[in-house]
Design a protein around this motif. Structure first.
Motif, PDB file in Angstrom:
ATOM      1  N   LEU A 295      49.076  36.645  31.516  1.00 26.24           N
ATOM      2  CA  LEU A 295      48.443  35.332  31.436  1.00 26.24           C
ATOM      3  C   LEU A 295      49.456  34.209  31.648  1.00 26.24           C
ATOM      4  N   ASP A 296      50.698  34.465  31.265  1.00 27.31           N
ATOM      5  CA  ASP A 296      51.738  33.457  31.455  1.00 27.31           C
ATOM      6  C   ASP A 296      52.155  33.317  32.919  1.00 27.31           C
ATOM      7  N   ARG A 297      51.769  34.276  33.759  1.00 30.57           N
ATOM      8  CA  ARG A 297      52.278  34.293  35.123  1.00 30.57           C
ATOM      9  C   ARG A 297      51.212  34.311  36.210  1.00 30.57           C
ATOM     10  N   LEU A 298      50.066  34.869  35.946  1.00 30.44           N
ATOM     11  CA  LEU A 298      49.046  34.956  36.983  1.00 30.44           C
ATOM     12  C   LEU A 298      48.594  33.560  37.394  1.00 30.44           C
ATOM     13  N   GLY A 299      48.740  33.253  38.664  1.00 31.22           N
ATOM     14  CA  GLY A 299      48.319  31.954  39.181  1.00 31.22           C
ATOM     15  C   GLY A 299      49.318  30.842  38.945  1.00 31.22           C
ATOM     16  N   ILE A 300      50.454  31.168  38.286  1.00 31.72           N
ATOM     17  CA  ILE A 300      51.447  30.128  37.979  1.00 31.72           C
ATOM     18  C   ILE A 300      52.810  30.614  38.433  1.00 31.72           C
ATOM     19  N   ARG A 301      53.308  30.088  39.557  1.00 33.86           N
ATOM     20  CA  ARG A 301      54.633  30.472  40.017  1.00 33.86           C
ATOM     21  C   ARG A 301      55.703  29.929  39.072  1.00 33.86           C
ATOM     22  N   MET A 302      56.881  30.536  39.136  1.00 33.24           N
ATOM     23  CA  MET A 302      57.948  30.132  38.235  1.00 33.24           C
ATOM     24  C   MET A 302      58.256  28.652  38.362  1.00 33.24           C
ATOM     25  N   ALA A 303      58.261  28.135  39.594  1.00 33.96           N
ATOM     26  CA  ALA A 303      58.585  26.720  39.789  1.00 33.96           C
ATOM     27  C   ALA A 303      57.520  25.805  39.195  1.00 33.96           C
ATOM     28  N   ILE A 304      56.315  26.342  38.988  1.00 36.77           N
ATOM     29  CA  ILE A 304      55.226  25.517  38.462  1.00 36.77           C
ATOM     30  C   ILE A 304      55.165  25.594  36.941  1.00 36.77           C
ATOM     31  N   SER A 305      55.880  26.500  36.341  1.00 35.35           N
ATOM     32  CA  SER A 305      55.747  26.690  34.899  1.00 35.35           C
ATOM     33  C   SER A 305      56.121  25.410  34.166  1.00 35.35           C
ATOM     34  N   PRO A 306      55.290  24.967  33.225  1.00 34.83           N
ATOM     35  CA  PRO A 306      55.582  23.731  32.493  1.00 34.83           C
ATOM     36  C   PRO A 306      56.969  23.697  31.858  1.00 34.83           C
ATOM     37  N   PRO A 307      57.482  24.790  31.280  1.00 38.63           N
ATOM     38  CA  PRO A 307      58.842  24.709  30.719  1.00 38.63           C
ATOM     39  C   PRO A 307      59.893  24.345  31.758  1.00 38.63           C
ATOM     40  N   VAL A 394      47.861  24.816  41.358  1.00 39.63           N
ATOM     41  CA  VAL A 394      47.290  25.416  40.145  1.00 39.63           C
ATOM     42  C   VAL A 394      45.779  25.220  40.119  1.00 39.63           C
ATOM     43  N   GLN A 395      45.318  24.050  40.549  1.00 38.05           N
ATOM     44  CA  GLN A 395      43.878  23.812  40.597  1.00 38.05           C
ATOM     45  C   GLN A 395      43.215  24.773  41.577  1.00 38.05           C
ATOM     46  N   ALA A 396      43.869  25.028  42.701  1.00 38.61           N
ATOM     47  CA  ALA A 396      43.328  25.985  43.671  1.00 38.61           C
ATOM     48  C   ALA A 396      43.282  27.389  43.073  1.00 38.61           C
ATOM     49  N   GLN A 397      44.300  27.735  42.303  1.00 42.96           N
ATOM     50  CA  GLN A 397      44.305  29.041  41.643  1.00 42.96           C
ATOM     51  C   GLN A 397      43.168  29.139  40.633  1.00 42.96           C
ATOM     52  N   ALA A 398      42.883  28.066  39.925  1.00 45.15           N
ATOM     53  CA  ALA A 398      41.770  28.069  38.970  1.00 45.15           C
ATOM     54  C   ALA A 398      40.446  28.278  39.693  1.00 45.15           C
ATOM     55  N   GLU A 399      40.303  27.647  40.853  1.00 40.11           N
ATOM     56  CA  GLU A 399      39.073  27.830  41.629  1.00 40.11           C
ATOM     57  C   GLU A 399      38.987  29.253  42.173  1.00 40.11           C
TER      58      GLU A 399
END
Length: 468
Positions: A295-307, A394-399
């Protein structure tokens, strides 16, 4: 045999089969999905939970989804003997000095089997089952026979901790913890029919269907992004002290490809990885760890991670704070320190050490030229643009997740909800970081400016490297 043109029809048939598998069984929909998918991939499932949680009811229904072959069921105890599973010895063969069994009607002759309390059998039975479950072969006398086995569903209250049990446990690709019905669905449980029924399914799969599905599955591609994520997960499992054999990894990928093939997809989706916890985790705790990692990684690349984005924004905020606090000594055109009575930073009269001399210094806030300010704001503008692209991604990944979850036969709705919430939270976090970046930009724009001169370009703000 069905043709490729009827691929969508197979998907619809599988949906109807899933409805029949879970009909009347409260909170067992996800279990039904997992058990059927394992069977379609030619793998086995193990239901782990206390008595009275519909484990046997679900397992017995699975064979109704297949039109060909025989069904075998057995409850094992510590007194069970091999004849109960593999058939009695052949008297005629013994008379000819051959040690063979009559396997007709027993496990080596079955296509779908349910073995209850699988770990209560002795080690001799468990060892004999290893080859049958994995290679679909059975040593009968001096020869080895091929078995038509499609899938075995096992059930147990607990998994013992010993070497033989561990090897046998590894033969079940799907390990599915089963819990009593939740409090919120308890009333529905009480109102459900007591007769779970064994009526024939309206839709059933033939061996031709399975053969065609296997041929389609072989053509499914696994993208490099999915392979890379699996590699990262393998390393993470080492840190979690979760042991996964090479054989299991190969089987997992084939299961993912089967999931894609049943939904007429040419490629494995990263959302198919939601199936991994049940395949890789040995118990509920390890499966929860794996699900959280995904869940921490699916749809969220490392460069996009909030931290990581937070560290980048903080680097600009720290640079702004440093430039606002920076001081310069102020000299006149002749190189002499400029001061006035009101501008003295401090004045010290030292009668003992310098004949009463005054020691005077003057500092003022550093001022910056247009070149410096434009360079800083341009750097922040690049950051803001990158954040905007990340937010759109990220919005595209949510869709994409929403579309996948709607069409998927196999995704657990609870996992889909958790992934959706995680992506929504990431979108909000990125939006907040964008506002902080905008505030930093305004701060650089408002830096004290030189009265004349353009100044020099500063070195770029140092922060973690990232990918676009």
């Amino acid at each position: 045999m069905i043709s490729a043109s009827t691929h969508s029809q197979l998907t619809l048939r599988l949906k109807r089969i899933l409805d029949q598998l879970s009909e009347g069984l409260v909170e067992r929909d996800t279990l039904a999905r997992r058990v059927l998918l394992a069977a379609l991939a030619g793998e086995h499932s193990l239901l782990i939970g206390p008595p009275g949680t519909a484990k046997s009811a679900l397992a017995r229904r699975l064979h109704l989804a297949f039109s060909d072959g025989r069904y075998f069921e057995r409850l094992l105890t510590r007194f069970s003997v091999p004849e109960e599973l593999f058939g009695p010895l052949s008297i005629s063969a013994l008379e000819q000095d051959r040690y063979e069994r009559h396997v007709a009607g027993f496990l080596p002759d079955a296509s779908i089997a349910f073995i209850d309390e699988v770990f209560k059998a002795n080690s001799a039975i468990l060892n004999a089952l290893l080859t049958l479950l994995n290679e679909r072969e059975f040593d009968n006398g001096a020869g080895r026979i091929r078995c038509p086995l499609v899938s075995v569903v096992g059930a147990t209250n607990a998994v013992p901790d010993d070497e033989v049990a561990e090897a046998f446990f590894d033969r079940f690709l799907m390990r599915l913890p089963v819990e009593p019905v939740s409090t919120g669905r308890f009333a529905q449980l009480l109102a459900s029919p007591t007769d779970t029924g064994m009526a024939p399914f309206a839709e059933r799969l033939s061996r031709e269907d399975l053969a065609w599905l296997a041929s389609v599955t072989a053509e499914v591609r696994v993208p490099d992004t999915v392979i890379a994520l699996l590699g990262q997960l393998r390393s993470a499992l080492d840190e979690m002290t979760v042991s996964v054999s090479d054989r299991r990894w190969v089987k997992v990928v084939y299961l993912l490809k089967t999931a894609a093939a049943t939904e007429a997809r040419a490629d494995v989706s990263m959302w198919d990885l939601s199936l991994l916890p049940a395949c890789l985790g040995a118990d509920r705790e390890s499966q929860h760890q794996i699900a959280t990692w995904l869940l921490d990684r699916l749809g969220i690349r490392m460069a996009i991670s909030p931290p990581r984005l937070t560290r980048v924004v903080e680097a600009f905020e720290a640079q702004l704070a440093a430039e606002l606090k920076a001081n310069d000594l102020d000299y006149d055109a002749d190189g002499r320190l400029r001061f006035s009575a009101g501008d003295l930073a401090h004045e010290v009269g030292d009668a003992k050490g310098g004949a009463g001399a005054l020691r005077m210094t003057y500092q003022r806030k550093r001022r910056y030229g247009e070149v410096h300010i434009e360079a800083r704001t341009a750097q922040v503008d690049a950051l803001i643009a990158r954040i905007a692209r990340y937010a759109a991604e990220v919005q595209a990944q949510a869709e994409d997740l929403a579309q996948y979850a709607t069409a998927s036969l196999w995704m657990d709705p609870a996992f889909a909800d958790a992934a959706r919430n995680r992506l929504d939270g990431t979108v909000l976090a990125i939006a907040a970081l964008r506002e902080r970046a905008m505030t930093a930009r305004a701060g650089f724009e408002a830096l004290p400016r030189l009265a004349d001169g353009q100044g020099t370009a500063p070195d770029p703000v140092v922060h973690d490297a990232w990918d676009d």
